[in-house]
Design an enzyme around this catalytic site. Structure first.
Site, short mmCIF file in Angstrom:
data_model
loop_
_atom_site.label_atom_id
_atom_site.label_comp_id
_atom_site.label_asym_id
_atom_site.label_seq_id
_atom_site.Cartn_x
_atom_site.Cartn_y
_atom_site.Cartn_z
CG ASP A 82 -2.11 0.97 0.98
OD1 ASP A 82 -2.81 0.81 -0.04
OD2 ASP A 82 -2.33 1.88 1.80
CB SER A 83 2.55 2.91 -2.41
OG SER A 83 3.31 1.74 -2.24
#
Length: 209
Positions: A82-83
């Site tokens: 998750d960025s």
């Protein structure tokens, strides 16, 4: 007797081809062989409501959802990322909403255009930003490990370059003069937020295999 190491079989919990390519590039340099496949090979990514307030929590949700779709007993590890982009002038936004900054069905171009609009008139010295990547790794037995990478930089005044994906054509990493969209994949991945998080993961693999 062969000294060839059996590869780590790793499912990337995303249907985003750009992210998969980034991981393939980074893992290609691993001392321990890593077989990287997309969750699309197992029917696609299950729908996940990213309800957690931070990257760590949402990465875990995605990793667990993907793991539920992978055949058991075949030694598959699952990795979710998750960025997001956090902009100083926007008090950390878009953050966990980076992929849907311009709306639930927004394209990368839509998100970039909105970011440029909300930063209109903001001088370069106040356009500081950073990318965060949080990786959640789940073993075939269900054990969980977490790795994080952060990359500082700033937001350009206009999109430039066609490489990468997402906000890459707007992000200028600290110490560079070109956007990630203008840099070749190897240069970007070597020191990006995802590259830094993945290097921590590679070190972990080296210590445990």
């Amino acid at each position: 007797m062969s000294d060839t190491k059996a590869p780590i079989r790793l499912v990337i919990a995303t249907g985003n081809a750009g992210k998969v390519r980034d991981f393939e590039t980074v893992f290609a340099g691993s001392e321990h062989p890593v077989e990287v496949v997309s969750i699309t090979q197992f029917g696609g990514m299950p729908e996940v409501v990213e309800s957690e307030p931070d990257f760590r929590g949402n990465a875990r949700l995605k990793a667990q959802a993907a793991q539920s779709s992978v055949p058991t007993g075949e030694g598959w590890w699952t990795l979710a990322d998750d960025s997001g982009l956090s902009v100083d002038a926007l008090k950390g936004a878009p953050g966990v909403y980076s992929a849907r900054f311009a709306g639930p069905d927004a394209t990368d171009a839509d998100n970039r255009e909105k970011l440029l609009q909300v930063l209109d008139g903001i001088p370069m010295e106040k356009r500081g930003a950073h990318f965060t990547c949080h990786l959640c790794l789940i073993s075939p037995e269900g054990e969980i490990w977490n790795f994080e990478g952060i990359c500082e930089g700033s937001i350009a005044f206009a999109s430039s370059g066609t490489n990468g994906f997402g906000y890459d054509p707007l992000f200028i990493q600290k110490g560079d003069s070109l956007t990630w969209g203008e840099l070749d994949k190897g240069h970007k991945n070597a020191d990006s937020h995802r590259g830094r998080a993945t290097q921590k993961l590679l070190r972990w693999f080296g210590e445990h295999f």
